[in-house]
Write a protein that holds these residues in place. Structure first.
Motif, PDB file in Angstrom:
ATOM      1  N   GLY A 292      18.494   5.480  -6.943  1.00  0.00           N
ATOM      2  CA  GLY A 292      18.228   4.380  -6.028  1.00  0.00           C
ATOM      3  C   GLY A 292      18.878   4.589  -4.672  1.00  0.00           C
ATOM      4  O   GLY A 292      18.258   4.360  -3.621  1.00  0.00           O
ATOM      5  N   ILE A 293      20.121   5.035  -4.672  1.00  0.00           N
ATOM      6  CA  ILE A 293      20.819   5.288  -3.413  1.00  0.00           C
ATOM      7  C   ILE A 293      20.194   6.470  -2.681  1.00  0.00           C
ATOM      8  O   ILE A 293      20.090   6.462  -1.443  1.00  0.00           O
ATOM      9  CB  ILE A 293      22.320   5.531  -3.668  1.00  0.00           C
ATOM     10  N   ALA A 294      19.758   7.479  -3.407  1.00  0.00           N
ATOM     11  CA  ALA A 294      19.075   8.605  -2.768  1.00  0.00           C
ATOM     12  C   ALA A 294      17.819   8.130  -2.052  1.00  0.00           C
ATOM     13  O   ALA A 294      17.535   8.542  -0.908  1.00  0.00           O
ATOM     14  CB  ALA A 294      18.734   9.671  -3.809  1.00  0.00           C
ATOM     15  N   ALA A 295      17.040   7.263  -2.695  1.00  0.00           N
ATOM     16  CA  ALA A 295      15.827   6.737  -2.062  1.00  0.00           C
ATOM     17  C   ALA A 295      16.166   5.903  -0.832  1.00  0.00           C
ATOM     18  O   ALA A 295      15.471   5.975   0.192  1.00  0.00           O
ATOM     19  CB  ALA A 295      15.042   5.896  -3.073  1.00  0.00           C
ATOM     20  N   CYS A 296      17.237   5.111  -0.920  1.00  0.00           N
ATOM     21  CA  CYS A 296      17.691   4.353   0.250  1.00  0.00           C
ATOM     22  C   CYS A 296      18.045   5.285   1.406  1.00  0.00           C
ATOM     23  O   CYS A 296      17.728   5.007   2.569  1.00  0.00           O
ATOM     24  CB  CYS A 296      18.903   3.496  -0.112  1.00  0.00           C
ATOM     25  N   ALA A 297      18.700   6.388   1.078  1.00  0.00           N
ATOM     26  CA  ALA A 297      19.095   7.355   2.106  1.00  0.00           C
ATOM     27  C   ALA A 297      17.876   7.976   2.776  1.00  0.00           C
ATOM     28  O   ALA A 297      17.851   8.167   4.000  1.00  0.00           O
ATOM     29  CB  ALA A 297      19.976   8.437   1.484  1.00  0.00           C
ATOM     30  N   VAL A 298      16.871   8.311   1.984  1.00  0.00           N
ATOM     31  CA  VAL A 298      15.644   8.877   2.547  1.00  0.00           C
ATOM     32  C   VAL A 298      14.990   7.884   3.501  1.00  0.00           C
ATOM     33  O   VAL A 298      14.562   8.239   4.609  1.00  0.00           O
ATOM     34  CB  VAL A 298      14.670   9.289   1.427  1.00  0.00           C
ATOM     35  N   GLY A 299      14.915   6.618   3.085  1.00  0.00           N
ATOM     36  CA  GLY A 299      14.309   5.608   3.940  1.00  0.00           C
ATOM     37  C   GLY A 299      15.068   5.405   5.235  1.00  0.00           C
ATOM     38  O   GLY A 299      14.466   5.279   6.317  1.00  0.00           O
ATOM     39  N   LEU A 300      16.395   5.365   5.153  1.00  0.00           N
ATOM     40  CA  LEU A 300      17.205   5.195   6.357  1.00  0.00           C
ATOM     41  C   LEU A 300      17.046   6.387   7.288  1.00  0.00           C
ATOM     42  O   LEU A 300      16.894   6.227   8.513  1.00  0.00           O
ATOM     43  CB  LEU A 300      18.676   5.022   5.972  1.00  0.00           C
ATOM     44  N   ALA A 301      17.075   7.591   6.748  1.00  0.00           N
ATOM     45  CA  ALA A 301      16.907   8.793   7.566  1.00  0.00           C
ATOM     46  C   ALA A 301      15.539   8.805   8.236  1.00  0.00           C
ATOM     47  O   ALA A 301      15.405   9.190   9.412  1.00  0.00           O
ATOM     48  CB  ALA A 301      17.100  10.040   6.706  1.00  0.00           C
ATOM     49  N   GLN A 302      14.507   8.393   7.490  1.00  0.00           N
ATOM     50  CA  GLN A 302      13.163   8.358   8.071  1.00  0.00           C
ATOM     51  C   GLN A 302      13.092   7.368   9.223  1.00  0.00           C
ATOM     52  O   GLN A 302      12.472   7.643  10.259  1.00  0.00           O
ATOM     53  CB  GLN A 302      12.148   7.977   6.994  1.00  0.00           C
TER      54      GLN A 302
END
Length: 380
Positions: free
Chosen positions: A245-255
Protein backbone atom coordinates in the motif's frame (compact mmCIF):
# COMPACT_ATOMS: atom_id res chain seq x y z
CA UNK A 1 0.35 12.30 -17.76
CA UNK A 2 -2.04 9.46 -18.57
CA UNK A 3 -0.78 6.11 -17.30
CA UNK A 4 -1.37 3.24 -19.71
CA UNK A 5 -2.82 0.46 -17.56
CA UNK A 6 -3.63 -3.16 -18.34
CA UNK A 7 -6.43 -4.36 -16.06
CA UNK A 8 -7.89 -7.84 -15.64
CA UNK A 9 -11.60 -6.99 -16.05
CA UNK A 10 -14.00 -4.32 -17.30
CA UNK A 11 -15.11 -3.93 -13.68
CA UNK A 12 -11.55 -3.00 -12.74
CA UNK A 13 -11.50 -0.34 -15.47
CA UNK A 14 -14.76 1.06 -14.10
CA UNK A 15 -13.33 1.15 -10.57
CA UNK A 16 -10.30 3.11 -11.70
CA UNK A 17 -12.52 5.51 -13.62
CA UNK A 18 -14.63 5.97 -10.48
CA UNK A 19 -11.54 6.51 -8.34
CA UNK A 20 -10.25 9.10 -10.81
CA UNK A 21 -13.58 10.92 -10.87
CA UNK A 22 -13.80 11.07 -7.07
CA UNK A 23 -10.14 12.01 -6.70
CA UNK A 24 -10.52 14.89 -9.16
CA UNK A 25 -13.76 16.11 -7.56
CA UNK A 26 -13.28 15.46 -3.83
CA UNK A 27 -9.52 15.27 -3.23
CA UNK A 28 -7.55 17.54 -5.54
CA UNK A 29 -9.52 20.75 -4.83
CA UNK A 30 -9.31 20.28 -1.05
CA UNK A 31 -5.78 19.02 -0.47
CA UNK A 32 -3.88 22.30 -0.04
CA UNK A 33 -6.54 23.89 2.18
CA UNK A 34 -6.89 20.90 4.52
CA UNK A 35 -3.11 20.47 4.74
CA UNK A 36 -2.73 24.15 5.65
CA UNK A 37 -5.32 23.76 8.42
CA UNK A 38 -3.99 20.35 9.52
CA UNK A 39 -7.58 19.08 9.31
CA UNK A 40 -8.35 15.40 8.81
CA UNK A 41 -10.81 14.91 5.92
CA UNK A 42 -13.16 12.49 7.67
CA UNK A 43 -16.07 13.11 5.29
CA UNK A 44 -13.86 12.34 2.30
CA UNK A 45 -13.14 8.92 3.82
CA UNK A 46 -16.87 8.36 4.28
CA UNK A 47 -17.42 9.28 0.63
CA UNK A 48 -14.79 6.77 -0.45
CA UNK A 49 -16.38 4.13 1.79
CA UNK A 50 -19.86 4.70 0.39
CA UNK A 51 -18.41 4.45 -3.12
CA UNK A 52 -16.99 1.04 -2.24
CA UNK A 53 -13.34 2.12 -2.40
CA UNK A 54 -12.37 1.23 1.20
CA UNK A 55 -13.06 -2.48 0.91
CA UNK A 56 -11.71 -3.33 -2.52
CA UNK A 57 -9.56 -6.35 -1.54
CA UNK A 58 -12.07 -7.84 0.90
CA UNK A 59 -14.79 -10.46 0.22
CA UNK A 60 -18.26 -9.40 -0.90
CA UNK A 61 -19.90 -11.21 2.02
CA UNK A 62 -18.18 -8.75 4.36
CA UNK A 63 -19.14 -5.70 2.32
CA UNK A 64 -16.01 -5.64 0.15
CA UNK A 65 -15.56 -5.67 -3.60
CA UNK A 66 -13.47 -8.86 -3.91
CA UNK A 67 -10.96 -7.13 -6.17
CA UNK A 68 -7.39 -8.34 -6.74
CA UNK A 69 -4.72 -6.47 -4.81
CA UNK A 70 -3.33 -5.44 -8.18
CA UNK A 71 -6.49 -3.38 -8.77
CA UNK A 72 -6.67 -2.00 -5.23
CA UNK A 73 -3.10 -0.70 -5.44
CA UNK A 74 -3.80 1.14 -8.68
CA UNK A 75 -6.79 2.83 -7.06
CA UNK A 76 -4.51 3.80 -4.18
CA UNK A 77 -1.99 5.25 -6.62
CA UNK A 78 -4.67 7.41 -8.22
CA UNK A 79 -5.77 8.75 -4.83
CA UNK A 80 -2.15 9.47 -3.83
CA UNK A 81 -1.53 11.43 -7.01
CA UNK A 82 -4.25 13.88 -5.90
CA UNK A 83 -3.77 13.86 -2.11
CA UNK A 84 -1.31 11.62 -0.31
CA UNK A 85 -2.91 12.02 3.14
CA UNK A 86 -6.15 10.47 1.89
CA UNK A 87 -4.37 7.61 0.10
CA UNK A 88 -2.33 6.92 3.23
CA UNK A 89 -5.53 6.97 5.28
CA UNK A 90 -7.08 4.40 2.93
CA UNK A 91 -3.96 2.24 3.16
CA UNK A 92 -3.88 2.41 6.97
CA UNK A 93 -7.61 1.74 7.24
CA UNK A 94 -7.37 -1.23 4.87
CA UNK A 95 -4.49 -2.53 7.00
CA UNK A 96 -6.61 -2.01 10.14
CA UNK A 97 -9.40 -4.19 8.74
CA UNK A 98 -6.98 -6.99 7.87
CA UNK A 99 -6.65 -8.72 11.29
CA UNK A 100 -10.40 -9.19 11.69
CA UNK A 101 -10.98 -10.05 8.02
CA UNK A 102 -8.21 -12.66 7.95
CA UNK A 103 -7.95 -14.00 11.51
CA UNK A 104 -11.16 -12.85 13.20
CA UNK A 105 -14.00 -14.99 14.56
CA UNK A 106 -17.39 -15.12 12.84
CA UNK A 107 -18.76 -12.74 15.46
CA UNK A 108 -15.90 -10.29 14.92
CA UNK A 109 -16.38 -10.40 11.15
CA UNK A 110 -19.91 -9.14 11.58
CA UNK A 111 -18.25 -5.79 12.35
CA UNK A 112 -16.59 -5.66 8.92
CA UNK A 113 -19.41 -4.06 6.87
CA UNK A 114 -19.26 -0.87 8.97
CA UNK A 115 -15.46 -0.96 8.94
CA UNK A 116 -15.18 -1.48 5.20
CA UNK A 117 -18.05 0.88 4.46
CA UNK A 118 -16.19 3.77 6.05
CA UNK A 119 -18.57 4.38 8.94
CA UNK A 120 -15.90 3.05 11.30
CA UNK A 121 -12.31 4.24 10.81
CA UNK A 122 -9.44 2.09 12.05
CA UNK A 123 -5.94 2.50 13.47
CA UNK A 124 -3.10 -0.01 13.73
CA UNK A 125 -1.35 0.13 17.09
CA UNK A 126 1.96 -1.72 16.87
CA UNK A 127 4.79 0.79 17.35
CA UNK A 128 5.83 1.97 20.81
CA UNK A 129 8.01 4.87 22.01
CA UNK A 130 10.99 2.61 22.73
CA UNK A 131 10.30 0.01 20.06
CA UNK A 132 9.66 0.76 16.42
CA UNK A 133 11.50 -1.65 14.16
CA UNK A 134 11.89 -4.23 16.94
CA UNK A 135 8.20 -5.08 17.18
CA UNK A 136 8.86 -8.36 18.98
CA UNK A 137 10.11 -6.36 21.99
CA UNK A 138 6.89 -4.43 22.59
CA UNK A 139 5.96 -3.91 26.24
CA UNK A 140 2.27 -2.92 26.26
CA UNK A 141 0.64 -5.54 28.50
CA UNK A 142 -2.79 -7.15 28.49
CA UNK A 143 -3.69 -9.18 31.57
CA UNK A 144 -6.76 -11.42 31.55
CA UNK A 145 -9.26 -10.46 34.26
CA UNK A 146 -12.51 -12.39 34.04
CA UNK A 147 -14.26 -11.59 30.79
CA UNK A 148 -11.83 -8.86 29.78
CA UNK A 149 -8.17 -8.03 29.17
CA UNK A 150 -6.76 -5.10 31.12
CA UNK A 151 -4.38 -3.19 28.84
CA UNK A 152 -1.59 -0.93 30.08
CA UNK A 153 1.13 0.77 28.03
CA UNK A 154 1.76 3.35 25.33
CA UNK A 155 1.67 3.18 21.55
CA UNK A 156 3.45 5.73 19.38
CA UNK A 157 3.26 7.20 15.87
CA UNK A 158 -0.27 5.91 15.41
CA UNK A 159 -1.97 7.20 12.28
CA UNK A 160 -5.63 8.10 12.96
CA UNK A 161 -4.92 8.00 16.72
CA UNK A 162 -7.25 10.92 17.43
CA UNK A 163 -9.88 10.22 14.77
CA UNK A 164 -10.20 6.41 14.65
CA UNK A 165 -13.22 4.51 15.92
CA UNK A 166 -11.38 1.23 16.57
CA UNK A 167 -7.82 0.17 17.30
CA UNK A 168 -5.90 -3.02 16.58
CA UNK A 169 -3.78 -3.18 19.74
CA UNK A 170 -0.76 -5.46 19.72
CA UNK A 171 0.10 -6.29 23.30
CA UNK A 172 1.92 -8.79 25.46
CA UNK A 173 -0.32 -11.48 26.96
CA UNK A 174 2.49 -13.97 27.57
CA UNK A 175 6.25 -14.19 28.02
CA UNK A 176 8.99 -12.34 26.16
CA UNK A 177 9.48 -12.54 22.43
CA UNK A 178 7.09 -12.94 19.48
CA UNK A 179 5.11 -15.85 20.98
CA UNK A 180 3.89 -13.69 23.87
CA UNK A 181 2.16 -11.13 21.64
CA UNK A 182 -1.58 -11.00 20.95
CA UNK A 183 -3.94 -8.70 19.06
CA UNK A 184 -7.00 -7.03 20.60
CA UNK A 185 -9.71 -5.11 18.77
CA UNK A 186 -10.54 -2.15 21.01
CA UNK A 187 -13.19 0.54 20.69
CA UNK A 188 -11.84 4.05 20.88
CA UNK A 189 -14.46 4.95 23.51
CA UNK A 190 -13.12 2.34 25.94
CA UNK A 191 -12.38 3.98 29.32
CA UNK A 192 -8.63 4.09 29.93
CA UNK A 193 -7.72 4.66 26.26
CA UNK A 194 -6.50 8.22 25.79
CA UNK A 195 -5.11 9.58 22.49
CA UNK A 196 -2.43 12.17 23.14
CA UNK A 197 -1.92 15.51 21.33
CA UNK A 198 -1.01 15.14 17.67
CA UNK A 199 2.66 15.19 16.73
CA UNK A 200 4.00 18.18 14.78
CA UNK A 201 5.11 16.46 11.59
CA UNK A 202 7.14 17.56 8.59
CA UNK A 203 4.39 16.66 6.14
CA UNK A 204 0.98 14.99 5.92
CA UNK A 205 -0.45 17.64 8.21
CA UNK A 206 -3.99 16.47 7.44
CA UNK A 207 -3.14 12.98 8.69
CA UNK A 208 -2.85 13.15 12.49
CA UNK A 209 -0.39 10.85 14.22
CA UNK A 210 -0.09 10.64 18.00
CA UNK A 211 0.69 8.44 20.95
CA UNK A 212 -2.10 6.50 22.61
CA UNK A 213 -2.00 5.82 26.35
CA UNK A 214 -3.62 2.68 27.75
CA UNK A 215 -4.22 2.97 31.48
CA UNK A 216 -6.00 -0.13 32.73
CA UNK A 217 -8.32 -0.18 29.71
CA UNK A 218 -10.71 -3.16 29.84
CA UNK A 219 -11.15 -4.76 26.43
CA UNK A 220 -13.69 -7.60 26.25
CA UNK A 221 -12.07 -11.02 25.91
CA UNK A 222 -14.19 -11.77 22.85
CA UNK A 223 -12.24 -9.02 21.07
CA UNK A 224 -9.09 -11.16 21.07
CA UNK A 225 -8.24 -11.69 17.41
CA UNK A 226 -6.90 -15.09 16.34
CA UNK A 227 -6.13 -16.41 19.83
CA UNK A 228 -3.41 -15.65 22.37
CA UNK A 229 0.11 -15.63 20.96
CA UNK A 230 -1.06 -14.99 17.39
CA UNK A 231 -0.37 -11.25 17.43
CA UNK A 232 3.12 -11.23 15.97
CA UNK A 233 2.09 -13.49 13.09
CA UNK A 234 -0.90 -11.24 12.40
CA UNK A 235 1.28 -8.12 12.51
CA UNK A 236 3.89 -9.42 10.08
CA UNK A 237 1.27 -10.78 7.71
CA UNK A 238 -0.57 -7.47 7.69
CA UNK A 239 2.63 -5.47 7.20
CA UNK A 240 3.46 -7.33 3.99
CA UNK A 241 0.19 -6.05 2.54
CA UNK A 242 0.69 -2.63 4.11
CA UNK A 243 4.09 -2.24 2.49
CA UNK A 244 2.51 -2.69 -0.91
CA UNK A 245 0.00 0.00 0.00
CA UNK A 246 2.77 2.44 0.86
CA UNK A 247 4.63 1.54 -2.33
CA UNK A 248 1.51 2.40 -4.36
CA UNK A 249 1.17 5.68 -2.46
CA UNK A 250 4.79 6.47 -3.30
CA UNK A 251 4.22 5.80 -7.00
CA UNK A 252 1.20 8.10 -7.02
CA UNK A 253 3.03 10.89 -5.22
CA UNK A 254 6.04 10.62 -7.54
CA UNK A 255 3.75 10.69 -10.58
CA UNK A 256 2.07 13.84 -9.30
CA UNK A 257 5.44 15.52 -8.80
CA UNK A 258 6.63 14.51 -12.27
CA UNK A 259 3.43 15.69 -13.94
CA UNK A 260 3.66 19.08 -12.24
CA UNK A 261 7.35 19.48 -13.05
CA UNK A 262 6.80 18.55 -16.70
CA UNK A 263 3.93 21.03 -17.03
CA UNK A 264 6.04 23.77 -15.47
CA UNK A 265 9.07 22.95 -17.62
CA UNK A 266 6.98 23.12 -20.79
CA UNK A 267 5.62 26.56 -19.90
CA UNK A 268 8.70 28.16 -18.36
CA UNK A 269 10.92 29.84 -20.96
CA UNK A 270 14.55 30.86 -20.55
CA UNK A 271 17.08 31.89 -23.20
CA UNK A 272 14.36 31.82 -25.82
CA UNK A 273 13.07 28.28 -25.31
CA UNK A 274 11.07 26.07 -22.93
CA UNK A 275 13.35 24.80 -20.16
CA UNK A 276 12.25 21.21 -20.82
CA UNK A 277 14.22 21.45 -24.09
CA UNK A 278 17.47 21.91 -22.18
CA UNK A 279 19.13 18.53 -21.98
CA UNK A 280 20.02 18.89 -18.30
CA UNK A 281 16.35 19.14 -17.34
CA UNK A 282 14.96 16.92 -20.07
CA UNK A 283 17.19 14.02 -19.08
CA UNK A 284 16.38 14.50 -15.38
CA UNK A 285 12.66 14.24 -16.16
CA UNK A 286 13.25 11.25 -18.43
CA UNK A 287 15.04 9.45 -15.59
CA UNK A 288 12.17 10.29 -13.25
CA UNK A 289 9.57 8.90 -15.66
CA UNK A 290 11.59 5.70 -16.06
CA UNK A 291 12.05 5.24 -12.32
CA UNK A 292 8.34 5.73 -11.68
CA UNK A 293 7.43 3.18 -14.33
CA UNK A 294 9.87 0.71 -12.79
CA UNK A 295 8.48 1.32 -9.29
CA UNK A 296 4.92 0.80 -10.54
CA UNK A 297 5.88 -2.44 -12.30
CA UNK A 298 7.71 -3.79 -9.23
CA UNK A 299 4.76 -2.96 -6.96
CA UNK A 300 2.18 -4.58 -9.22
CA UNK A 301 4.36 -7.65 -9.76
CA UNK A 302 4.43 -8.20 -5.99
CA UNK A 303 0.65 -7.70 -5.88
CA UNK A 304 0.15 -10.39 -8.51
CA UNK A 305 2.12 -12.83 -6.39
CA UNK A 306 -0.16 -12.01 -3.46
CA UNK A 307 -3.23 -12.47 -5.63
CA UNK A 308 -1.92 -15.87 -6.78
CA UNK A 309 -1.49 -17.01 -3.18
CA UNK A 310 2.29 -17.18 -3.49
CA UNK A 311 4.94 -15.90 -1.10
CA UNK A 312 5.49 -12.19 -1.63
CA UNK A 313 7.12 -10.86 1.55
CA UNK A 314 10.50 -10.22 -0.07
CA UNK A 315 8.92 -8.73 -3.18
CA UNK A 316 6.80 -6.43 -1.00
CA UNK A 317 9.96 -5.26 0.76
CA UNK A 318 11.63 -4.60 -2.61
CA UNK A 319 8.63 -2.67 -3.86
CA UNK A 320 8.35 -0.55 -0.71
CA UNK A 321 12.09 0.15 -0.68
CA UNK A 322 12.38 1.07 -4.34
CA UNK A 323 9.13 2.99 -4.76
CA UNK A 324 9.62 5.18 -1.68
CA UNK A 325 13.24 5.94 -2.57
CA UNK A 326 12.02 6.89 -6.05
CA UNK A 327 9.35 9.16 -4.56
CA UNK A 328 11.96 10.96 -2.45
CA UNK A 329 14.27 11.39 -5.42
CA UNK A 330 11.60 12.49 -7.89
CA UNK A 331 9.96 14.99 -5.53
CA UNK A 332 13.36 16.48 -4.72
CA UNK A 333 14.13 16.78 -8.43
CA UNK A 334 10.72 18.35 -9.07
CA UNK A 335 11.56 21.13 -6.62
CA UNK A 336 14.86 21.63 -8.47
CA UNK A 337 13.09 21.89 -11.84
CA UNK A 338 10.96 24.73 -10.50
CA UNK A 339 14.00 26.44 -8.96
CA UNK A 340 13.03 29.17 -6.50
CA UNK A 341 9.37 28.65 -7.31
CA UNK A 342 9.65 25.09 -6.08
CA UNK A 343 10.69 26.25 -2.64
CA UNK A 344 7.50 28.19 -1.93
CA UNK A 345 4.07 26.89 -1.03
CA UNK A 346 2.46 28.48 -4.09
CA UNK A 347 3.42 25.29 -5.91
CA UNK A 348 2.64 21.82 -4.50
CA UNK A 349 6.06 20.27 -5.13
CA UNK A 350 7.48 21.56 -1.85
CA UNK A 351 4.66 19.72 -0.06
CA UNK A 352 5.25 16.61 -2.16
CA UNK A 353 8.92 16.61 -1.12
CA UNK A 354 8.05 16.88 2.58
CA UNK A 355 5.46 14.15 2.27
CA UNK A 356 7.75 11.75 0.42
CA UNK A 357 10.13 11.50 3.38
CA UNK A 358 7.68 9.74 5.67
CA UNK A 359 7.09 7.00 3.09
CA UNK A 360 10.69 5.87 3.59
CA UNK A 361 9.93 5.41 7.30
CA UNK A 362 6.41 4.01 7.77
CA UNK A 363 5.51 0.29 7.53
CA UNK A 364 9.13 -0.54 8.32
CA UNK A 365 11.99 1.82 7.50
CA UNK A 366 13.84 1.27 4.26
CA UNK A 367 16.77 -0.01 6.28
CA UNK A 368 14.46 -2.75 7.58
CA UNK A 369 13.38 -3.53 4.01
CA UNK A 370 17.02 -4.02 3.08
CA UNK A 371 17.40 -6.41 6.02
CA UNK A 372 14.37 -8.42 4.84
CA UNK A 373 15.77 -8.65 1.32
CA UNK A 374 19.34 -9.46 2.36
CA UNK A 375 18.18 -12.20 4.75
CA UNK A 376 16.17 -13.76 1.94
CA UNK A 377 19.26 -13.72 -0.23
CA UNK A 378 21.32 -15.34 2.54
CA UNK A 379 18.79 -18.17 2.87
CA UNK A 380 18.95 -18.87 -0.87
Amino acid sequence: MTVDRILPTDEAHDLLDLATEIADRELAPKAAEFEDRAEFPREVLRTLGRAGLLGLPYPEEHGGAAQPYEVYLQVLEILASRWLAVAEAVSVHTLSCYPVATFGSDAQRKLLPDMIGGEQLGAYCLTEPQGGSDAAALTTKAVRDGDAYVVTGTKAWITHARVADFYNVFCRTGGPGPKGISCLLADRATPGITPQPAERTMGLHASPVAQIAFDGARVPADRLVGGEGMGFRIALSALDSGRLGIAACAVGLAQAALDYAVGYARDRRQFGQAIIDFQGLGFLLADAATQIAAARALTLAAARLRDAGRSYSTEAAKAKLFATDVAMRVTTDAVQVLGGAGYVADHPVERYMREAKVLQIVEGTNQIQRMVISRALAKG
